[in-house]
Design a protein around this motif. Structure first.
Motif, short mmCIF file in Angstrom:
data_model
loop_
_atom_site.label_atom_id
_atom_site.label_comp_id
_atom_site.label_asym_id
_atom_site.label_seq_id
_atom_site.Cartn_x
_atom_site.Cartn_y
_atom_site.Cartn_z
N TRP A 58 -2.74 -2.38 26.48
CA TRP A 58 -1.28 -1.42 26.17
C TRP A 58 -1.42 0.08 25.51
O TRP A 58 -2.27 -0.80 24.31
N VAL A 86 -0.44 -5.96 27.35
CA VAL A 86 1.25 -6.45 26.87
C VAL A 86 0.79 -6.07 25.43
O VAL A 86 -0.11 -5.79 24.76
N GLU A 88 6.40 -7.62 33.67
CA GLU A 88 4.54 -7.96 32.59
C GLU A 88 3.63 -8.79 33.50
O GLU A 88 2.54 -8.06 33.10
#
Ligand code: FRU
Length: 538
Positions: free
Chosen positions: A19, A45, A298
């Motif tokens: 991420w 994430v 996601e």
């Protein structure tokens, strides 16, 4: 998975995996451009926010360096959040950043390079007296973040701005300091806009209304306007306004109160957030970085193992022709990646036409196109289309007398997947022709887990100008600039069919009332080199 791996970009900045969010503390030092960024070392994430670090000689080819700062102190253990760099008058560098503390309070911290003789600025020292600022009375402990680059005030002190909110009013707090360790909060906020909510990542800088070079952050005086930018936490878009900064009273006043920060112009009408400029003293220009997030799910991000890219840095100047907006343009250096060039001259696009452009591999492109309409036809038959809106007016397949027309990129042969970028001209309530610039994602992918909106806004087109656009196509990204950068849209698209050699480019004219003449220049783009710096310690 060939489809997912195709989505990684060829010439946009990305870490090898995981991420990324906001660009942080960009600066130029001893021959190198430095980019720091919000990074999760452990997953695709958001979380464990650490400062990633990369350097470049040309803003295009990058070396990854070791992390600059990690969440390892009580005052940043929940994240080394966004911050900015300032050059002091002796040439040294201070970095201010937000830390999320052990109790998740947002505080500001000071850090500086351990060794100023190292052009790579590899090691960073956190000041032993951190935090240097805690939320002041009346400010929520989670509403106090993202310090700006400092500027010098007329009293010789440094000032920094920090975004926050009071109830639903977005505000800019300003502090004064001499040593970056102790600070004084100025009584009045620099600016406030009711209803805009929390202001993240405030950016504040001068632009010249006379000269074409960029200005260092402390410059003020005649022939200068100040841009105030805020990233609205509530709607996740970057808004800016032009105005005047009175350094004595520390008040910034918008040129047009109806286009104030958060209610007026956006830096980018697509997927774009948490941007930040810096002054490039190497080439006397102001450069803008922006975070391009994902618009897929996601779950897919975890599957592909990465999330987010940064824009190609954009040079920012005041638009002297309109006087109402800034202009953003990809840095000149990106043109080094241009290879094969294909030119199309005076292509006449009849109403309802679609013309394929045979440009070879169409996944990495730089496209410059101009479109001309017969002006008499335009004035004679202009429809009263009150309230055209890119997002709600039906996208590229909704036909009017004078639009839409433009380019279709990342399309397969049969156009089951396509991303049209186009102009639409309509008569406003005032009877005058308004031009809109839009990017239609609704047919960009057959995948189900993707947000598919139509983005865009109006764009000023002056007397005698052609309609012009430039597109940077890079796998899952399209950065689109209208009228030399007056209106900008960044798209994330996830084709499943229009990938690799199946990706095509078309010209189109869906207007019902007029033919369009197009001139197009297409360059295939080489990939940038983005690799680990050979330190032997990575
Ligand atoms: C903006 C932001 C900043 C914060 C950082 C945390 O995207 O929320 O306000 O400092 O990201 O990663």
């Amino acid at each position: 998975n060939a489809m997912l791996s195709w989505q990684r970009t060829g010439f946009h900045f990305q870490p090898p995996k995981n991420w990324m969010n906001d660009p942080n503390g960009p600066l130029y030092y001893l021959g190198w451009y430095h980019l720091f960024y919000q990074y999760n070392p452990d997953a695709a994430v958001w979380g464990n926010i650490t400062w990633g670090h990369a350097v470049s000689k040309d803003l295009i080819n990058w070396y990854h360096l070791p992390y600059a700062m990690q969440p390892d102190q009580w005052y940043d253990i929940n994240g080394v959040w966004t911050g900015s760099a300032t050059f002091l008058q002796d040439g040294s560098i201070v970095m201010l950043y937000t830390g999320s503390t052990d109790k998740e309070v947002q505080v500001q911290n000071l850090a500086y390079p351990a060794d100023l003789s190292d052009p790579l600025l590899i090691d960073w020292v956190k000041y032993s007296g951190n935090p240097v600022l805690v939320p002041p009375p009346g400010i929520g402990t989670k509403d106090f973040r993202d310090p700006t680059t400092a500027w010098l005030a007329p009293n010789g002190k440094w000032r920094i701005a920090i975004g926050s909110k009071v109830n639903k009013t977005g505000i800019t707090l300003v502090y004064e300091t001499t040593d970056f360790k102790s600070y004084e909060l100025l009584d009045d906020v620099m600016h406030a806009v009711p209803g805009t909510g929390m202001w993240e990542c405030v950016d504040f800088y001068p632009v010249s209304t006379i000269e074409s070079n960029g200005l260092d952050t402390s410059v003020n005086g005649p022939g200068i306007k100040h841009v105030l930018k805020s990233s609205l936490d509530d709607d996740k878009h970057d808004y800016y306004a032009l105005g005047t900064y009175d350094a004595i009273s520390n008040k910034w006043t918008p040129d047009n109160p109806e286009l104030d920060v958060g209610i007026g112009l956006r830096l980018d009408y697509g997927k774009y957030y948490a941007s930040k400029t810096f002054y490039d003293q190497n080439k006397q220009r102001r450069l803008l970085w922006g975070w391009i997030g994902e618009t897929d799910s996601e779950t897919t991000d975890i599957l592909k193992g990465w999330s987010s890219v940064q824009t190609i840095p954009r040079e920012v100047v005041f638009d002297k022709k309109t006087g109402t907006n800034i202009i953003q343009w990809p840095v000149k250096e990106v043109e080094k990646l241009r290879s094969t060039n294909t030119t199309y001259e005076k292509i006449v696009l009849k109403p309802g036409s679609l013309v394929p452009l045979d440009v070879g591999l169409a996944t990495q492109l730089d496209i410059v196109a101009t479109f001309d309409i017969d002006k008499q036809a335009l004035e004679a038959g202009l429809e009263a289309d009150v309230g055209y809106n890119c997002t709600t007016s039906g996208g590229s397949s909704s036909r009017g007398a004078y639009g839409p027309f433009g380019l279709v990129v990342l399309a397969d042969e049969s156009l089951t997947e396509q991303t049209p970028i186009y102009f639409y001209i309509a008569k406003g309530t005032d009877g005058v022709a308004n031009t809109y610039f839009c990017a239609d994602q609704t047919k960009s992918s057959t995948a189900q887990d993707v947000t598919k909106l139509v983005y865009g806004s109006s764009v000023p087109v002056l007397q005698g100008e052609s309609f012009s656009m430039r597109l940077l196509v890079d796998h899952s990204i399209v950065e689109s600039f209208a009228q030399d950068g007056r209106t900008v849209i960044t798209s994330r698209v996830y084709p499943t069919k229009a990938i690799y050699t199946a990706a095509k480019v078309f010209l189109f004219n869906n207007a019902t009332g007029v033919s369009i003449t197009a001139n197009v220049n297409v360059w295939n783009m080489d990939s940038a080199q983005i690799e680990h710096f050979p330190l032997g310690q990575q």
